[in-house]
Design a protein around this motif. Structure first.
Motif, PDB file in Angstrom:
ATOM      1  N   TYR A   1      35.408  31.287  57.384  1.00 35.08           N
ATOM      2  CA  TYR A   1      33.813  31.837  57.815  1.00 35.08           C
ATOM      3  C   TYR A   1      33.586  32.764  56.946  1.00 35.08           C
ATOM      4  CZ  TYR A   1      29.317  31.470  59.880  1.00 35.08           C
ATOM      5  OH  TYR A   1      28.418  31.604  61.056  1.00 35.08           O
ATOM      6  N   CYS A   2      32.411  32.608  56.422  1.00 39.49           N
ATOM      7  CA  CYS A   2      31.567  33.992  56.176  1.00 39.49           C
ATOM      8  C   CYS A   2      31.246  34.593  57.203  1.00 39.49           C
ATOM      9  CB  CYS A   2      31.586  33.696  54.126  1.00 39.49           C
ATOM     10  SG  CYS A   2      30.538  35.385  53.982  1.00 39.49           S
ATOM     11  N   PRO A   3      30.731  35.182  58.043  1.00 40.87           N
ATOM     12  CA  PRO A   3      30.136  35.302  58.979  1.00 40.87           C
ATOM     13  C   PRO A   3      28.673  36.187  57.952  1.00 40.87           C
ATOM     14  CG  PRO A   3      32.140  37.261  58.905  1.00 40.87           C
ATOM     15  CD  PRO A   3      32.242  36.227  57.688  1.00 40.87           C
ATOM     16  N   ARG A   4      28.826  36.954  57.423  1.00 44.27           N
ATOM     17  CA  ARG A   4      27.714  37.650  55.971  1.00 44.27           C
ATOM     18  C   ARG A   4      26.719  35.992  55.648  1.00 44.27           C
ATOM     19  NH1 ARG A   4      23.689  38.985  53.449  1.00 44.27           N
ATOM     20  NH2 ARG A   4      24.253  36.879  52.433  1.00 44.27           N
ATOM     21  N   CYS A   5      27.585  34.989  55.296  1.00 42.60           N
ATOM     22  CA  CYS A   5      26.298  34.276  54.447  1.00 42.60           C
ATOM     23  C   CYS A   5      26.407  32.937  55.642  1.00 42.60           C
ATOM     24  CB  CYS A   5      27.164  33.084  53.419  1.00 42.60           C
ATOM     25  SG  CYS A   5      27.441  34.424  51.904  1.00 42.60           S
ATOM     26  N   GLY A   6      26.994  32.633  56.569  1.00 45.10           N
ATOM     27  CA  GLY A   6      27.320  31.970  57.935  1.00 45.10           C
ATOM     28  C   GLY A   6      26.703  30.302  57.451  1.00 45.10           C
TER      29      GLY A   6
ATOM     30  N   HIS B   1      38.883  36.870  50.932  1.00 42.92           N
ATOM     31  CA  HIS B   1      37.254  36.965  51.425  1.00 42.92           C
ATOM     32  C   HIS B   1      36.252  36.117  50.470  1.00 42.92           C
ATOM     33  CE1 HIS B   1      39.491  40.132  51.276  1.00 42.92           C
ATOM     34  NE2 HIS B   1      38.811  41.802  52.248  1.00 42.92           N
ATOM     35  N   CYS B   2      34.357  36.736  50.931  1.00 39.20           N
ATOM     36  CA  CYS B   2      34.258  35.272  50.084  1.00 39.20           C
ATOM     37  C   CYS B   2      33.902  35.932  48.705  1.00 39.20           C
ATOM     38  CB  CYS B   2      32.151  35.456  50.866  1.00 39.20           C
ATOM     39  SG  CYS B   2      31.582  34.211  50.530  1.00 39.20           S
ATOM     40  N   TRP B   3      34.288  33.859  48.683  1.00 36.43           N
ATOM     41  CA  TRP B   3      33.919  34.822  47.087  1.00 36.43           C
ATOM     42  C   TRP B   3      32.473  34.826  46.576  1.00 36.43           C
ATOM     43  CZ3 TRP B   3      31.466  30.883  43.123  1.00 36.43           C
ATOM     44  CH2 TRP B   3      30.549  29.588  44.404  1.00 36.43           C
ATOM     45  N   ARG B   4      31.646  34.365  47.119  1.00 33.20           N
ATOM     46  CA  ARG B   4      30.361  35.089  47.036  1.00 33.20           C
ATOM     47  C   ARG B   4      30.305  36.535  47.257  1.00 33.20           C
ATOM     48  NH1 ARG B   4      27.986  33.915  42.140  1.00 33.20           N
ATOM     49  NH2 ARG B   4      28.797  31.716  41.860  1.00 33.20           N
ATOM     50  N   CYS B   5      30.495  36.407  48.471  1.00 31.84           N
ATOM     51  CA  CYS B   5      29.746  38.168  49.029  1.00 31.84           C
ATOM     52  C   CYS B   5      30.805  39.075  49.049  1.00 31.84           C
ATOM     53  CB  CYS B   5      28.803  37.711  50.002  1.00 31.84           C
ATOM     54  SG  CYS B   5      29.865  37.943  51.808  1.00 31.84           S
ATOM     55  N   ASP B   6      31.829  39.054  48.597  1.00 32.47           N
ATOM     56  CA  ASP B   6      33.028  39.569  48.621  1.00 32.47           C
ATOM     57  C   ASP B   6      33.747  39.803  50.418  1.00 32.47           C
ATOM     58  OD1 ASP B   6      35.102  40.513  47.440  1.00 32.47           O
ATOM     59  OD2 ASP B   6      34.153  42.440  47.905  1.00 32.47           O
TER      60      ASP B   6
HETATM   61 ZN   LIG Z   1      29.739  35.426  51.997  1.00 32.74          ZN
END
Ligand SMILES: [Zn+2]
Ligand SMILES: [Zn+2]
Length: 805
Positions: free
Chosen positions: A181-186, A405-410
């Protein structure tokens, strides 16, 4: 008609000339009409994400997507080149967030979902223009004017219909699962997103060895009295949710005497590592992990309450788990079923409670006491201090490991229990494997290797995203919990009691539609998630034609595709989602042949990317060397499934070796043909050549035609371009060089005829590779409309085995 004068070799100027001619003469449309009645040969455009300006690696894919369709068109096939744009999803949202300076979902909602999504739509349109002009300039005939847009209402309606098919087949369900889960992208990331490059990175995290005091009494009393489990974790923040400790039942454990305090229980292999092999530590008990199972302990944090006595009775005990090893840590593993996949699996089997005090934005909620409001990873230090203060910390040491890590926002991902909607792909694993066997992969080892292995470990596809800019999940729910899956706008209108034909199907507009629950008649509202954007692109065979609402025939006539081509990492992306959606819904693979492209890399073998600054700008290459120069280099310098380092000097070299050589031969021919007033079809045109050089070169030409044809049929651009390049070399260095006197003085018409034929056929063979140069040569030599409207050449029967070297 004179052939010359021939302009100096300047691909850039020539390409502009040809592009203008294609436009003014309607060449693309002419070719389309010419082949319309041919047997279809179907290409699917894997829609580029209309986000960010296209780079060199995009040209890399596009020219391969152009090569084989051009070849098949000249072979007489009808090859639709329908383009497509992948418009939804996080990448677009992130771009707009950046533009607006928004950093959380709360801020997006304050800003307004309607306005936010409008910005997403605008952003997509902007980039589509960039993509279209790059496509045109590359000489790629993908039809961007007739492209499908995944954001269109028609496209969304088809995707809804596909979701509804899954629903009707009981292949769609709501589940609770621990997902990356990416907490930044939610948002949770699906397993194919986890396969994207750059997800796993080496990082250093704090690892801690923590005491879990064993409770006195119970069946294991003699063993546990006065001792603590020594438990190891690399995610200290998850200790707030600890509910169990796992041991390997067959692993040997020891109890080590601690003269100044409570004893420690841990795996023997770990004891040697921690205290030093042969060091004087005092073992007072040695036994199998199974003997510890059932022992109770006191968890390190009691901040998060259990829900009722049932949960309390299940928590804080030692359980057996097969995944425990002694490779790292203490050999006793802390379990937090809210935050680990293994933990959740053991938790399900053991009936362990799930304690989740972490919000969707990755912060501790108010239950976490002093840690409330902190981002989980940022709370590690405070949590470790707290353990130390209470005498529970035995050791802390940095731990280097590979972490996702999130593949979009790292952002570092967390494993987090949440509600998601899933497609039950694992129930159809055998079908997916069987359909894969019907596909030809280039290179062949992908089938049972990278892709087949991926299918064998298939898990259900987490389809829902708690975001804004996407195809809305078409599920409406009433207060009583009845779910209704909507499969068309007409059905939605029906249940809503009003005509919704003009409704924008995106959020927030669709969220306002309240329907009467078919089960109980109460109002039902749409559930908030949108769909994984990969589900959009996986639905393209049907959705690009708005099947089944219209275009049914077009869809059926174009399923499956004869050819798709994308980067190799799409084995977990589009290659997979395309196979999954269409196997589940239509029971068949949607493609027959797949060409996989590797990465473009720099001199050090690192992926070429804009952020690394190690990437060539395609426009720079087009403006200085020409698109055909780049195309020829792409096709002729290596296999596309090997990593490729593109260098300007390499482009110059491959251009000089073949394209310039060909141009020089062409120029030579034109000069002498014009001097002599030679004309195609003139004296001696149909005579059988007698001169040994003519017979030899025409034999080589036949062999080249046969080989280029066969290798292009087998999707081997390298073999085809290599053979063609060799013929150009032979033509220049053997035929022309040795035949010069026949052109100079004797004006031998047989030589003119032979060279003319060689050049015309070479231009035809070159047309799929270098569409500009081939067209310029061919129309100069034939005075006809375009080489791309010509039929693919066939051997003329001159093959003379005795003469070939
Ligand atoms: Zn993300
Ligand atoms: Zn209901």
């Amino acid at each position: 008609m004179p052939f010359g004068p021939v302009a100096p070799f300047d691909l850039v100027a020539m390409e502009e000339r040809v592009l203008a001619r294609w436009r003014s003469d309607g060449v693309v449309e002419h070719v389309r009409r010419l082949r319309a009645d041919g047997e279809p040969w179907i290409f699917y455009e894997g829609p580029p994400t209309a986000n960010g300006r296209p780079g060199l690696h995009h040209v890399w894919a596009r020219v391969f997507k152009d090569l084989y369709p051009r070849f098949q068109t000249m072979r007489g096939r009808a090859v639709p080149r329908k383009g497509g744009w992948d418009c939804h999803g996080l990448p677009v949202e992130l771009e707009v967030e950046k533009e607006l300076g928004l950093t959380s979902k709360v801020q997006i909602e304050e800003y307004g979902v309607a306005e936010f999504n409008q910005r997403c739509r605008d952003s997509v349109s902007r980039y589509v223009e960039d993509w279209s002009s790059l496509t045109t300039r590359s000489g790629v005939w993908i039809d961007t004017a007739d492209a499908y847009w995944t954001l269109s209402n028609d496209y969304i309606e088809s995707v809804w219909w596909i979701v509804r098919q899954l629903w009707d087949k009981d292949l769609l369900y709501e589940g609770h699962r621990v997902s990356p889960y990416c907490p930044r992208c939610g948002t949770a990331l699906s397993s194919h997103e986890m396969g994207q490059p750059g997800v796993y990175q080496e990082v250093t995290d704090p690892s801690v060895y923590v005491r879990f005091p064993l409770r006195a009494g119970g069946p294991t009393a003699s063993l546990t009295e006065g001792a603590d489990l020594l438990v190891w974790t690399t995610t200290p923040w998850t200790l707030l949710s600890n509910v169990a400790a796992a041991v390997g039942p067959d692993i040997t454990h020891v109890r080590v005497n601690e003269p100044d305090g409570r004893d420690l229980v841990l795996a023997e292999a770990a004891a040697e590592r921690l205290f030093g092999a042969g060091a004087p530590y005092d073992v007072t008990w040695r036994g199998r992990g199974a003997e510890l199972v059932g022992a109770r302990y006191d968890r390190p944090f009691t901040l998060v309450d259990y829900r009722g006595g049932e949960e309390a009775a299940q928590g804080e005990r030692v359980v057996a788990a097969a995944f425990v090893s002694t490779d790292d840590g203490s050999g006793i593993v802390h379990l937090a079923p809210a935050f680990g996949e293994d933990d959740a699996a053991v938790g399900r089997d053991e009936g362990l409670p799930v304690l989740n005090p972490v919000d969707a934005d990755g912060r501790f909620d108010r239950r976490a006491g002093a840690f409330a409001g902190l981002r989980v990873k940022a709370a590690d230090a405070a949590i470790i201090d707290d353990l130390r203060d209470r005498g529970l910390l035995v050791r802390e040491q940095p731990y280097r490991h590979s972490y996702p890590h999130c593949w979009r926002c790292d952002t570092p991902l967390i494993y987090w229990a949440k509600t998601s909607w899933f497609a039950r792909t694992s129930a159809r694993r055998e079908d997916l494997l069987a359909q894969n066997q019907r596909v030809n992969w280039y290179p062949g080892h992908i089938k049972d290797g990278r892709f087949g292995k991926w299918l064998e470990t298939n898990v259900d596809w987490a389809l829902s995203r708690d975001r804004y800019w996407g195809t809305p999940l078409p599920v409406w729910r009433c207060e009583a919990g009845h779910d209704t899956c909507i499969g068309s706008v007409a059905e939605l209108s029906d249940l809503a009691g009003k005509d919704l034909a003009d409704l924008d199907l995106h959020r927030p507009w669709v969220d306002d539609v309240v329907i009467d629950c078919p089960a109980c008649g109460d109002p039902a509202r749409r559930l908030p998630p949108v769909l994984d954007t990969w589900f959009d692109s996986g639905s393209m065979p049907a959705a690009q034609h708005h099947h089944p609402f219209e275009g049914v025939e077009r869809f059926e006539a174009s399923f499956p595709a004869d050819f798709i081509c994308e980067a190799i990492d799409q084995t977990r992306g589009w290659f997979y989602t395309l196979l999954a959606v269409n196997t589940l819904v239509f029971g068949a693979t949607p493609y027959r042949n797949v060409v996989c492209l590797n990465l473009l890399v720099d001199g050090e073998g690192k992926k070429a990317s804009k952020s690394r600054g190690n990437v060539l700008d395609p426009w720079h290459i087009f403006d200085t060397m020409g698109a055909d120069a780049l195309r020829w280099n792409f096709f002729s310098v290596g296999q596309p499934w090997s990593p490729r380092h593109v260098r300007e000097d390499s482009i110059r070299d491959s251009t000089r070796a073949t394209l310039l050589t060909l141009w020089n031969v062409f120029s030579f021919f034109c000069t002498y043909a014009d001097l002599d007033g030679w004309e195609a079809g003139g004296e001696g045109a149909s005579a059988e050549p007698t001169h040994v050089l003519d017979r030899w070169v025409l034999g080589e030409l036949d062999a080249t035609v046969a080989e280029v044809t066969a290798t292009l049929e087998a999707f081997d651009a390298l073999a085809a371009s290599t053979r063609l390049g060799r013929f150009v070399d032979d033509l220049s260095n053997w035929y022309v060089r040795r035949s010069r006197p026949r052109f100079w003085k004797a004006s031998d018409p047989a030589a003119q005829h032979t060279l003319h034929r060689c050049l015309v056929v070479t231009a035809e063979l070159l047309a799929p590779f270098c569409p500009f140069l081939a067209d310029e040569l061919w129309i100069s030599l034939t005075d006809e409309l375009s080489v791309h409207a010509a039929d693919w050449p066939t051997p003329s029967g001159h093959a003379d085995a005795a003469l070939s070297r």
